[in-house]
Scaffold this motif. Structure first.
Motif, mmCIF file in Angstrom:
data_model
loop_
_atom_site.group_PDB
_atom_site.id
_atom_site.type_symbol
_atom_site.label_atom_id
_atom_site.label_comp_id
_atom_site.label_asym_id
_atom_site.label_seq_id
_atom_site.Cartn_x
_atom_site.Cartn_y
_atom_site.Cartn_z
ATOM 1 N N GLN A 50 -12.060 0.710 -6.245
ATOM 2 C CA GLN A 50 -12.353 2.187 -6.209
ATOM 3 C C GLN A 50 -13.464 2.554 -7.331
ATOM 4 O O GLN A 50 -13.607 3.856 -7.093
ATOM 5 C CB GLN A 50 -10.917 3.213 -6.305
ATOM 6 N N VAL B 93 0.897 -0.975 0.033
ATOM 7 C CA VAL B 93 0.012 0.101 0.082
ATOM 8 C C VAL B 93 0.948 1.242 0.049
ATOM 9 O O VAL B 93 0.492 2.283 -0.814
ATOM 10 C CB VAL B 93 -0.843 0.027 1.216
ATOM 11 N N THR B 94 1.908 1.275 0.881
ATOM 12 C CA THR B 94 2.977 2.245 0.784
ATOM 13 C C THR B 94 3.547 2.692 -0.493
ATOM 14 O O THR B 94 3.647 3.784 -0.944
ATOM 15 C CB THR B 94 4.025 2.035 1.807
ATOM 16 N N THR C 145 6.950 -2.274 -6.490
ATOM 17 C CA THR C 145 6.771 -2.490 -5.063
ATOM 18 C C THR C 145 6.445 -3.859 -4.982
ATOM 19 O O THR C 145 7.104 -4.751 -4.064
ATOM 20 C CB THR C 145 5.735 -1.979 -4.569
ATOM 21 N N ARG D 203 2.400 1.534 -3.433
ATOM 22 C CA ARG D 203 1.008 1.901 -4.556
ATOM 23 C C ARG D 203 0.875 3.463 -4.369
ATOM 24 O O ARG D 203 0.715 4.380 -5.074
ATOM 25 C CB ARG D 203 -0.091 1.160 -4.024
ATOM 26 N N GLU D 204 0.868 4.064 -3.080
ATOM 27 C CA GLU D 204 0.450 5.577 -2.778
ATOM 28 C C GLU D 204 1.716 6.461 -3.151
ATOM 29 O O GLU D 204 1.304 7.495 -3.620
ATOM 30 C CB GLU D 204 0.075 5.778 -1.210
ATOM 31 N N ILE D 205 2.816 6.083 -3.098
ATOM 32 C CA ILE D 205 3.938 6.787 -3.552
ATOM 33 C C ILE D 205 4.067 6.734 -4.837
ATOM 34 O O ILE D 205 4.264 8.012 -5.430
ATOM 35 C CB ILE D 205 5.467 6.032 -3.116
ATOM 36 N N ASN D 206 3.633 5.774 -5.557
ATOM 37 C CA ASN D 206 3.484 5.846 -7.005
ATOM 38 C C ASN D 206 2.554 6.602 -7.505
ATOM 39 O O ASN D 206 2.674 7.268 -8.595
ATOM 40 C CB ASN D 206 3.525 4.453 -7.574
ATOM 41 N N LEU D 207 1.359 6.821 -6.846
ATOM 42 C CA LEU D 207 0.298 7.595 -7.355
ATOM 43 C C LEU D 207 0.416 8.767 -7.040
ATOM 44 O O LEU D 207 0.283 9.898 -7.824
ATOM 45 C CB LEU D 207 -1.172 7.033 -6.782
ATOM 46 N N ARG D 208 1.053 9.335 -5.932
ATOM 47 C CA ARG D 208 1.333 10.567 -5.499
ATOM 48 C C ARG D 208 2.337 11.314 -6.092
ATOM 49 O O ARG D 208 2.254 12.437 -6.447
ATOM 50 C CB ARG D 208 1.352 10.704 -4.029
ATOM 51 N N TYR D 209 3.122 10.609 -6.517
ATOM 52 C CA TYR D 209 4.531 11.282 -7.139
ATOM 53 C C TYR D 209 4.731 10.899 -8.593
ATOM 54 O O TYR D 209 5.750 10.567 -9.038
ATOM 55 C CB TYR D 209 5.795 10.866 -6.391
ATOM 56 N N LYS D 210 3.536 10.337 -9.320
ATOM 57 C CA LYS D 210 3.492 9.768 -10.474
ATOM 58 C C LYS D 210 4.161 10.739 -11.518
ATOM 59 O O LYS D 210 5.021 10.386 -12.364
ATOM 60 C CB LYS D 210 2.007 9.455 -10.924
#
Length: 763
Positions: free
Chosen positions: A496, A316-317, A335, A319-326
């Motif tokens: 989602q 999850v961490t 990951t 995934r969130e990094i990839n989405l936020r700093y895409k």
């Protein structure tokens, strides 16, 4: 102002004002109306009214109709086109790589394709093993399914950005079939590694380290894949790519969401470390499985749960990094690969299996399998399953293909895509693979890492091939719960889709209901039956919308040739004695009764009832009783003085089709409605019943003295009317090129016949 003569009586009258600029289109009897800043363009057309037949005869000329070639002509054309050159071009067309590879820009595209291919190939490894477990098969078969299908699609596919291979939804559908034919067997002995495998029976030949039950399961999965590929090939050859149009976007969203819920449910026991969990399949299996999950909570294996929690946290961490700093990351963080490496190393050195009892992947054979014949004896029993997976797999894959093609400005061939998907399922079925499709997560990774062409697939299969030939045993200590965590977190994007419910509800209440019904059907009935139920309900919703189509009574906007709904526009005033009725749907067997009811409601006159009452009047004429039917009510008007009604204001009678203050017509003989104009501009087609309905309506209204005219009829509807003999009960002059033509004609001739004092709306 000037006047220019056109074809006898037709003229164009431009009007000049201080703030008016005329745009004259020479040679046309029309001037385009448009507004720009303070300049207002106006036009005034002076021409005679036209029936459709007059218009074709005097103005537009006859309609050119191309005849459909017969079977013999079609066969002759096929034979004449069957030349050596066309055959070679056809073969080349089956392999688009022979075309685009010649124009490959090495300097511009190769760096991105290389990075993307390496990344996607590495991601294939954990995902393929995880989805293989989801399909009810050992992990090694997922590696095979990430090699052969990808290679074949790269050679035959037209999309540059999709990544085919193992996918959660197709794996779940495969599991349902596999478990149905080969139920779980707790005691399945592995074949020792020092034994030779028999090869006489290709369908039952064993592999080193794989149980006989697993071999039977993969035989079932391969048979399913074979039949799925055959369906897709047939669809492609017959050019049936349009069939996915019946899977609407709300339906696909709801189906994939429901399937994702089933997938998550199937992985929860693995994540919690249940060893003796009896999963259910079929109707209501979702509820049964969750009941068993909660009932077995005391049996949770704590070491497995700890590994699962850590794995999910890392996934999850990442995934969130990839989405936020895409936008800032040149290459997404792999990951899944990192988690697999950490878990494998930890499991090996911490002895998670012998010391803590954590279930691991265990045996992964090396090398590619020899070709084996799928179990053809069960093909007849899995036709329905194969058809469903073929449709679902193609629908998901083609939707992704079209999305990327539109985004990057290139074309894909839906029928060639079907052939490519079919070939990538038929051939691998002989190499112990299971059904595949494009996976959204890998497609996103391929795009974000700079993938430009299908070369990405060639590079990724090299990575998978190296793993299959040499690196497979490295992943044997990997805990199976980690693969379950990869599946669950990988489905977050699909889950989602629940966020789409609110905008869908705002745009279309019916699509919202389709979304909810499909989701509940998939969750309750299972993935296969749920899809069928969703498709049926979606099609029924379309039928429902045509059965209860929108109907309007139109009125004229003063000083224009524009007609609008009388109830929605205050400026739209209905003509006295004329009902202009618009039906917003095709007219066919399912909505014919609705059409007739709404027409009667709009006109206030039921012609069939009037005819019946007229016959009764003839029979009872000696008694002096006279009845008529108006708005569904019977009136006794025998004692009324006809002259006393000559000054009746009838404008209010036609102002609303639902008002209760309208007075009845005169004795069912002289109705206040003099003519009905049916605006056919929104009627797309007529079936046989629709034509018969219009014929009956026209005959009935004519019998009681009400003209029934058609306006704005398209060519297909006119063809149906001619074939159905509609003009035998009326004439070609009863069809007009526009509503305004029909209204002007009726007003001109019927105003002369109206009694004095009638309230007539002026043009």
């Amino acid at each position: 102002m000037f006047y220019e003569d056109f074809n006898q009586q037709e003229a164009l009258l431009p009007i000049f004002d201080d703030d008016v600029e005329l745009i004259d289109l020479a040679g046309h009897d029309d001037v385009t109306s448009r507004s720009h800043n303070d300049v207002i363009c106006r036009y005034l057309i002076d021409r005679p009214t036209h029936t459709e037949s007059e218009f074709r005869e005097k103005v537009s000329g006859p309609e050119s109709i191309s005849e459909n070639p017969g079977i013999s002509d079609f066969a002759k054309k096929c034979v004449s086109n069957c030349t050596a050159k066309n055959v070679i071009n056809g073969v080349i067309g089956l392999f688009p790589i022979l075309t685009w590879l010649r124009h490959y820009n090495v300097r511009q595209w190769l760096p991105g394709d290389l990075v993307s291919g390496l990344t996607v190939g590495v991601v294939h490894i954990p995902q393929s093993m995880a989805f293989s477990l989801l399909a009810g098969l050992p992990p090694v078969f997922g590696l095979y399914s990430s090699f052969y299908p990808v290679l074949i699609y790269t050679l035959m596919g037209t999309s540059r950005h999709i990544s085919v291979g193992t996918f959660a939804v197709t794996s779940l559908l495969t599991q349902a079939v596999v478990i149905r034919f080969v139920p779980d067997e707790p005691a399945a002995a592995l074949i020792p590694s020092n034994t030779t495998t028999p090869t006489a029976d290709m369908t039952t030949a064993s592999m080193v380290g794989v149980s006989e039950a697993d071999m039977r399961r993969v035989a079932v999965a391969s048979s399913l894949m074979l039949l799925m590929g055959v369906f897709q090939l047939v669809f492609g050859i017959l050019r049936l790519g349009f069939i996915t149009a019946y899977l609407s976007e709300p339906l696909i969203q709801a189906f994939t969401t429901g399937a994702a819920i089933h997938v998550v449910t199937s992985q929860v026991p693995s994540v919690l470390g249940y060893t003796d969990f009896a999963s259910s399949n079929g109707i209501a299996s979702f509820y049964k499985n969750w009941f068993e999950i909660f009932r077995n909570l005391p049996n949770t294996h704590v070491p497995t749960l700890v590994v699962s929690i850590v794995s999910i946290g890392l996934l999850v961490t990442g995934r969130e990094i990839n989405l936020r700093y895409k936008g800032k990351l040149k290459v997404p963080i792999p990951t899944e690969v990192i988690v697999v490496i950490i878990a494998t190393v930890t499991s090996h050195f911490a002895m998670l299996k012998p010391d803590f009892g954590v279930v691991i992947v265990d045996n992964i054979p090396t090398g590619l399998p020899a070709p084996r014949l799928p179990d053809t004896s069960i093909l007849i029993n899995i036709i329905g399953d194969a058809f469903a997976i073929a449709i679902v797999g193609f629908a998901i894959s083609i939707s992704l293909s079209k999305m990327y093609a539109q985004k990057y400005g290139y074309q894909i061939d839906s029928n060639q895509e079907l052939i490519a998907y079919g070939a990538s399922n038929v051939v691998p079925a002989f190499f112990l693979c299971f059904p595949n499709a494009a996976a959204l997560a890998r497609c996103v990774i391929q795009e974000n890492t700079g993938g430009n062409t299908q070369v990405v697939g060639l590079i990724s299969v090299v990575i998978v091939l190296v793993t299959v030939l040499w690196l497979g045993p490295i992943f044997e200590p990997l805990p199976r719960c980690v693969l379950g965590c990869i599946i669950i977190v990988g489905l977050f994007g699909i889950l989602q889709q629940f966020s789409q419910l609110k905008p869908v509800y705002k745009m279309s209440k019916i699509d919202f209901v389709v979304w909810i019904v499909t989701l509940l059907a998939v969750v309750t009935l299972g993935v296969d039956l749920g899809l069928l139920a969703g498709v049926v309900f979606s099609m029924l919703s379309v039928i429902f919308r045509t059965q209860t189509a929108k109907c309007e009574v139109l009125g004229s906007v003063a000083g224009t040739d524009i007609y609008r709904n009388c109830h929605n526009y205050l400026a739209a005033v209905p003509y006295s004695g004329i009902v202009i009725f618009k039906f917003h749907s095709a007219l066919y067997y399912a909505n014919k009764d609705f059409f007739k009811k709404r027409l009667i409601k709009a006109t206030g006159v039921d012609p069939e009832a009037v005819i019946v009452e007229r016959k009764k009047l003839e029979e009872s004429s000696s008694s002096g009783t006279c009845c008529c039917v108006f708005r569904g009510k019977k009136y006794d008007v025998s004692n009324e003085d006809p002259e006393a009604r000559s000054d009746v204001d009838t404008s209010k009678e036609l102002e609303s089709t639902t008002g209760d203050n309208s007075r009845p017509p005169t004795c069912g003989v002289a109705c206040k409605v003099r003519a009905i104009v049916l605006d056919c501009s929104a009627i797309s087609f007529l079936d046989l019943v629709g034509v018969k309905t219009l014929k009956a309506v026209c005959e009935n209204y004519k019998e009681i003295g009400v003209d029934f005219l058609l306006a704005a009829v398209n060519a297909d509807v006119r063809k149906s009317l001619l074939a159905g003999g509609y003009y035998d009960v009326t004439s070609l002059d009863s069809e007009y090129v526009s509503v305004h033509d029909a209204a002007v004609y009726i007003k001109h001739f019927h105003d002369k016949e109206m009694p004095s004092g009638e309230d007539v709306c002026e043009l």
